[in-house]
Design an enzyme around this catalytic site. Structure first.
Site, PDB file in Angstrom:
ATOM      1  N   ASP A 185      49.391 -92.710 -37.895  1.00  0.00           N
ATOM      2  CA  ASP A 185      49.916 -94.078 -37.866  1.00  0.00           C
ATOM      3  C   ASP A 185      49.695 -94.791 -39.195  1.00  0.00           C
ATOM      4  O   ASP A 185      50.436 -95.718 -39.538  1.00  0.00           O
ATOM      5  CB  ASP A 185      49.250 -94.890 -36.751  1.00  0.00           C
ATOM      6  N   TYR A 220      50.320-103.555 -32.176  1.00  0.00           N
ATOM      7  CA  TYR A 220      49.965-102.666 -33.276  1.00  0.00           C
ATOM      8  C   TYR A 220      51.083-102.713 -34.309  1.00  0.00           C
ATOM      9  O   TYR A 220      52.269-102.752 -33.956  1.00  0.00           O
ATOM     10  CB  TYR A 220      49.801-101.226 -32.781  1.00  0.00           C
ATOM     11  N   GLU A 233      45.196-103.575 -34.908  1.00  0.00           N
ATOM     12  CA  GLU A 233      44.305-102.646 -35.601  1.00  0.00           C
ATOM     13  C   GLU A 233      43.470-103.271 -36.704  1.00  0.00           C
ATOM     14  O   GLU A 233      42.575-102.614 -37.260  1.00  0.00           O
ATOM     15  CB  GLU A 233      45.096-101.461 -36.173  1.00  0.00           C
ATOM     16  N   LYS A 287      53.487-100.873 -29.337  1.00  0.00           N
ATOM     17  CA  LYS A 287      53.812-100.243 -30.608  1.00  0.00           C
ATOM     18  C   LYS A 287      54.528-101.217 -31.536  1.00  0.00           C
ATOM     19  O   LYS A 287      55.044-102.249 -31.116  1.00  0.00           O
ATOM     20  CB  LYS A 287      54.688 -99.009 -30.383  1.00  0.00           C
ATOM     21  N   HIS A 326      50.443-101.221 -38.131  1.00  0.00           N
ATOM     22  CA  HIS A 326      50.267-100.100 -39.066  1.00  0.00           C
ATOM     23  C   HIS A 326      51.228-100.222 -40.249  1.00  0.00           C
ATOM     24  O   HIS A 326      51.962 -99.294 -40.589  1.00  0.00           O
ATOM     25  CB  HIS A 326      50.472 -98.762 -38.347  1.00  0.00           C
ATOM     26  N   ARG A 386      53.822 -97.077 -22.407  1.00  0.00           N
ATOM     27  CA  ARG A 386      52.874 -98.168 -22.237  1.00  0.00           C
ATOM     28  C   ARG A 386      53.614 -99.511 -22.167  1.00  0.00           C
ATOM     29  O   ARG A 386      54.795 -99.599 -22.472  1.00  0.00           O
ATOM     30  CB  ARG A 386      51.861 -98.174 -23.388  1.00  0.00           C
TER      31      ARG A 386
END
Length: 368
Positions: A270, A94, A118, A75, A96, A15
């Site tokens: 995650d 993101y 998130e 990511k 996490h 991505r």
């Protein structure tokens, strides 16, 4: 503002933070976009595609980090990327963090402001920047689980939907949110025997209305969930506590009692995973077997369908990204409490309470 888009470096992550169309929106708003060479190659976009909308191409990630004020990724930054962040950077991706103390420490040390997709919220109480990838992961979980049930991959040798005269596989989905609902859509479509567990009666009613009897909605008590897991052929872990570590709902002892060749797919990995035995895996080596049960715990599931995932993610992240670029993160977050909820790290401190609690660190409320 200068917007930087580095190439993703996590294993089998294809991505990209901005498509050319999204880059064009920033440029049309008066910003400069710099993109690491080949950043979009994994989803079919060349450097020339980015140049055509006015973006500049750099030869490596170091140049992106050195020049950009806002870094847009997909990511969480790997530790070598964290080392290139400074207090002048705004990171938008993101994160996490609740399951990743090493990344948290590195981001705190950098001094950057880090906004986690998130934990950005909306008026309905949802997570609009997580939802697209939850949809993808939910649908993929059934594909992955169906494949893992095949004998050659260690599974029971079951076809998920069965055939006439042969019963379908029993699928248990833990969590009726976005991921769980999308998993159910796929499982029902493939003809499986599907049960969904949740503790929110409103969620169970909504699922019951949506599926009209084609799934069994179950209130999640520890006793009933354990019985269902022991009977299941495929269990999907789709539990989410926003920003926090996922609760462990399937113990190692339960796994020891499951059927040989049963499959666990942990969408929650995650955030640390909702199965006791879970540990992150990759698309290169997605499964492991414990006590005869196949565990699929890929931490970037949507990366396998990178083109679909990138477009879906950009559709959600672009409006917030433009607000950050146009107003600066301080003003944008002052004007939008939902965007402010996305700020997890700022000025060397953890500014998201659940992350601080789960990592045993001090929480500092966001100070504009």
């Amino acid at each position: 503002m200068i917007i930087g888009v580095p190439k993703e470096i996590k294993i089998h992550e294809y991505r990209v933070g901005l498509t050319p169309a999204s880059a064009s929106e920033f440029i049309r708003s008066g910003h400069k976009v710099i993109v690491e060479t080949k950043a979009g190659m994994g989803i079919g976009f060349s450097d020339d595609d980015y140049k055509a909308v006015g973006a500049e191409i750099t030869i490596d990630a170091a140049q992106v980090f050195a020049q950009a004020e806002m870094i847009v990724k997909v990511k969480e930054p790997q530790l070598n990327e964290c080392a290139m962040l400074t207090e002048s950077h705004l990171l938008y991706t993101y994160l996490h963090l609740a399951a990743d103390p090493a990344q948290t420490e590195a981001l705190m040390k950098s001094g950057c402001t880090a906004i986690a997709y998130e934990t950005v919220t909306n008026d309905a109480g949802g997570l609009p920047l997580l939802a697209p990838m939850s949809e993808v992961a939910g649908r993929m979980s059934i594909q992955a689980g169906a494949h893992a049930l095949e004998k050659a991959t260690g599974g029971r040798g079951l076809l998920l939907g069965g055939v006439p005269g042969v019963a379908p596989a029993k699928v248990v989905i833990i969590g009726g949110g976005v991921s769980g609902m999308n998993a159910a859509e796929m499982a029902v479509g493939m003809g499986a025997d599907v049960s969904i567990f949740d503790r929110n009666l409103a969620v169970l009613r909504r699922l019951d209305n949506r599926f009209r009897g084609s799934v069994k909605t179950r209130y999640s008590t520890a006793h009933d969930l354990e019985l269902a897991v022991l009977e299941a052929d495929l269990v999907i872990g789709a539990v989410l506590v926003a920003g926090a570590a996922a609760p462990k709902l399937v113990s190692a002892e339960m796994v020891r009692q499951m059927k040989d060749g049963a499959v666990l797919v942990d969408i929650s990995i995650d955030q640390g995973g909702c199965f006791e035995n879970s540990r992150p895996t990759t698309h290169a080596d997605p499964t492991f077997i414990i006590d005869g049960v196949v565990h699929y715990c890929v931490a970037n599931m949507p990366g396998a369908v990178a083109r679909t995932s990138t477009f879906a993610l950009n559709n959600a992240t672009l409006p917030f990204g433009l607000a950050l670029a146009n107003k600066g993160w301080n003003q944008a977050c002052r004007e939008d409490v939902h965007l402010a909820n996305g700020v997890n790290i700022s000025g060397g401190f953890i500014t998201y309470e659940a992350v601080a609690r789960d990592l045993g660190k001090e929480y500092h409320p966001l100070n504009f």
